[in-house]
Design a protein around this motif. Structure first.
Motif, mmCIF file in Angstrom:
data_model
loop_
_atom_site.group_PDB
_atom_site.id
_atom_site.type_symbol
_atom_site.label_atom_id
_atom_site.label_comp_id
_atom_site.label_asym_id
_atom_site.label_seq_id
_atom_site.Cartn_x
_atom_site.Cartn_y
_atom_site.Cartn_z
ATOM 1 N N ARG A 151 -2.633 -4.822 -1.983
ATOM 2 C CA ARG A 151 -1.561 -4.010 -1.427
ATOM 3 C C ARG A 151 -1.612 -2.589 -1.963
ATOM 4 O O ARG A 151 -1.450 -1.624 -1.210
ATOM 5 N N ALA A 152 -1.840 -2.468 -3.252
ATOM 6 C CA ALA A 152 -1.886 -1.142 -3.859
ATOM 7 C C ALA A 152 -3.022 -0.319 -3.252
ATOM 8 O O ALA A 152 -2.869 0.867 -2.977
ATOM 9 N N ILE A 153 -4.158 -0.958 -3.029
ATOM 10 C CA ILE A 153 -5.293 -0.248 -2.440
ATOM 11 C C ILE A 153 -4.966 0.162 -1.016
ATOM 12 O O ILE A 153 -5.253 1.280 -0.584
ATOM 13 N N GLU A 154 -4.324 -0.755 -0.294
ATOM 14 C CA GLU A 154 -3.957 -0.465 1.093
ATOM 15 C C GLU A 154 -3.031 0.752 1.172
ATOM 16 O O GLU A 154 -3.235 1.646 1.987
ATOM 17 N N VAL A 155 -2.038 0.774 0.320
ATOM 18 C CA VAL A 155 -1.108 1.902 0.311
ATOM 19 C C VAL A 155 -1.841 3.189 -0.056
ATOM 20 O O VAL A 155 -1.657 4.228 0.571
ATOM 21 N N ASN A 156 -2.675 3.097 -1.057
ATOM 22 C CA ASN A 156 -3.391 4.282 -1.516
ATOM 23 C C ASN A 156 -4.321 4.838 -0.433
ATOM 24 O O ASN A 156 -4.452 6.049 -0.279
ATOM 25 N N ASP A 157 -4.924 3.931 0.318
ATOM 26 C CA ASP A 157 -5.890 4.350 1.338
ATOM 27 C C ASP A 157 -5.253 5.030 2.528
ATOM 28 O O ASP A 157 -5.948 5.560 3.386
ATOM 29 N N ARG A 158 -3.939 4.978 2.619
ATOM 30 C CA ARG A 158 -3.300 5.593 3.771
ATOM 31 C C ARG A 158 -3.331 7.107 3.694
ATOM 32 O O ARG A 158 -3.180 7.775 4.709
ATOM 33 N N LEU A 159 -3.511 7.642 2.510
ATOM 34 C CA LEU A 159 -3.687 9.082 2.415
ATOM 35 C C LEU A 159 -5.025 9.449 3.042
ATOM 36 O O LEU A 159 -6.010 8.769 2.824
#
Lengths: 240, 240
Positions: A151-159
Motif C-alpha cells: 500500500r505504501a508503495i502504491e501511494v508513493n507511486d502516484r506522484l
DNA sequence: CCCGTTGACACTGCATGCAATGCGTGGAAC
DNA sequence: GTTCCACGCATTGCATGCAGTGTCAACGGG
C-alpha cells in the motif's frame, strides 16, 4: 466502465498526468464535468480522491487547484520507493520464495535478457522492457507478503515520475541509455540471486542502489526538459 | 469547523475508530447523515476519503461497508512504520541536525526522563509520556526533510494501532508495562545519540528495533482483548 | 418441507436547484 | 493617475429529487 465516478476519476487522473492543466490552475467543476460528459457530483467525488493522492489540492477559497511539484519532492519520492522496494526484497529473502515465485521472476529476467541481446533496441523492445520491469518490481512486492508495504508503495507511486518504470533510462536511441539499461538489468539479476540465496541485506542494498539510476535519469530529464516535454508532458507540473 | 464535509469526515473517522460500526456492517448514508446533522452529499464525500485511507471499503453492489483488519495487517503496518521511521532517523543522521533541532529533541527526552523518574506513573504522567513520544517521533520525521517519507508515514499511521503512540505499553499499572516503557525510552536516547554522532546505520537499526516493542504490545493486547475492549474499542475491528 | 420466483421496499448514484461566497471589473473620488 | 469601494457574475457547497438496481421477504409450486 461500471460507474461514472470511477470513469471520471480515471479520465481526470489521465488528463492531469498528461499535463493538461498548468500548475496552480483552478480546476473548475463545470467545464470538466462538461468535458467528461457527466454532472458535477462525480467530478467532485473524483477530486476528493485526487486530493488524497496528492495530485490536486483544495484551495482555501473553495474548489481545487492543480498542484505543482518540486524536483526535490520527486527525488524524495524515488528515495522512498528505494527504501520500500529494498524492504520488500529483504523480506522476501528472509521468508524465502516458493518454486513458482522463483520461476516467475526468472521469466521476467529472461525476457529482459532477450530484449537487451538485440543489437538495436526498438521502440517495441523498449516497451517490452518497461512492462517486464514493472512486472518484476510488482512481483517482488507481492511475494514479500506485506500488505501495508504494498500500500505504501502504491501511494508513493502516484506522484508523477516516482513509479518504477517512469524513470527508466529513456534516451535509448543514444548508446548511453542502452548502457544504463544494461546496468539496471544486471542489478535485477543480483537482486533475484540475493533473494534466492536468502541474503536479505544484500538484496535490500542492491534494490536501494537500483533507484540511484532513476534519480540520475530524473536529473537528466530535467536538464533537457524541453526535449522531453512532448513524450513526458507531465514535466510541466514541476516547479523550478 | 469551516465546512460540513471536513466536520463529517472527522466525526465519521472518530466514530469508526471508536468501534461504533461492526466489521462488514453496511454504512448506510441516510442514517449517518441524520446522525451527524447533514445531508447525504458530504457523507459521500467523506466516504470517498475514508476509502482512500483504508478504513472503509466500497461494496461491489454499491455503498460502503466497514472494513475489518487482520492481526497480520496491523503487524505489517507496524513493521512498515519501523522501516520508514528508521529511514527518517538515518537521513537525519546523514544530513545532520541544527542546534535548535537538537535542543527540541533533547527537550522531549528530558520530559520523558522526568515522567519515568516518578515513583508511580499516574494516568496524567502516562498521557504526558504519550504526547512526548508522539512529538519525538514526529520531529525526527519532520527534521529528516523528506516529504514523501512523511506522507508515507502519515498514510500508514491511519490504520488503527499502527501509529507511534497507539502501541506504547499500556498496562502501566502493572510493573511490567513500566519496565517496557523504560526500555522504549532508553531506545529514544540511543536514537538521538546516534543521530548526533552521525551514525546513520545505528540510528536506523535502533529505530527499527524500537517498533518490536510495539509489535509485542499488539500481541499482548490481542491475547487480553476483552480487557482492552473498553479503552481500545477499535479492537473489535480485528478479524481473528 | 424446501426451493425458486416474484414483487416491493430501500438504498445508492447521479443530476440539478439554490443560497452563499469569493473574485473580478468598473467607476468614482482623492 | 492611482486607489478604494461597490456591484455583479461565476462558482462552490450542500440539499434533495428521481431513476435504477439490489436485496429481502413472502408466497407458491414441487
Amino acid at each position: 466502465m461500471r460507474s461514472q465516478q470511477s470513469r471520471i476519476l480515471v479520465q481526470l487522473r489521465d488528463l492531469i498526468l498528461k499535463g493538461e492543466f498548468a500548475p496552480g490552475e483552478r480546476l473548475a467543476e463545470i467545464p470538466i464535468a462538461e468535458r467528461l460528459g457527466a454532472s458535477r457530483t462525480p467530478v467532485r467525488l473524483a477530486f476528493a480522491t485526487l486530493e488524497q493522492e496528492g495530485l490536486v489540492e483544495s484551495s482555501p477559497s473553495g474548489g481545487y487547484v492543480m498542484r505543482s511539484f518540486t524536483r526535490k519532492e520527486l527525488d524524495d519520492a524515488i528515495v522512498v520507493r528505494g527504501v520500500l522496494e529494498g524492504t520488500a526484497a529483504r523480506l522476501l529473502a528472509e521468508i524465502g520464495m516458493t518454486r513458482p515465485m522463483s520461476d516467475e521472476l526468472h521469466d521476467c529476467l529472461a525476457q529482459g535478457d532477450k530484449a537487451l541481446a538485440e543489437p538495436e533496441l526498438t521502440i517495441d523492445g523498449y516497451a517490452d522492457y518497461v512492462d517486464m520491469n514493472d512486472r518484476f518490481h510488482k512481483l517482488i512486492i507481492e511475494f514479500a507478503g506485506n500488505d501495508a508495504l504494498a500500500r505504501a508503495i502504491e501511494v508513493n507511486d502516484r506522484l508523477p515520475f516516482a513509479s518504477a518504470s517512469a524513470t527508466l533510462p529513456m534516451h535509448t536511441s543514444t548508446g548511453d541509455g542502452r548502457r544504463w539499461l544494461q546496468i539496471t538489468h544486471y542489478q535485477h539479476h543480483v537482486i533475484l540471486q540475493a533473494i534466492e540465496k536468502r541474503e536479505g541485506a544484500r538484496a535490500q542494498a542492491v534494490a536501494m542502489e537500483h533507484i540511484e539510476i532513476a534519480r540520475m535519469n530524473l536529473r537528466s530529464a530535467f536538464e533537457r526538459s524541453q526535449d522531453y516535454s512532448d513524450i513526458m508532458p507531465a514535466i510541466r507540473l514541476i516547479r523550478r
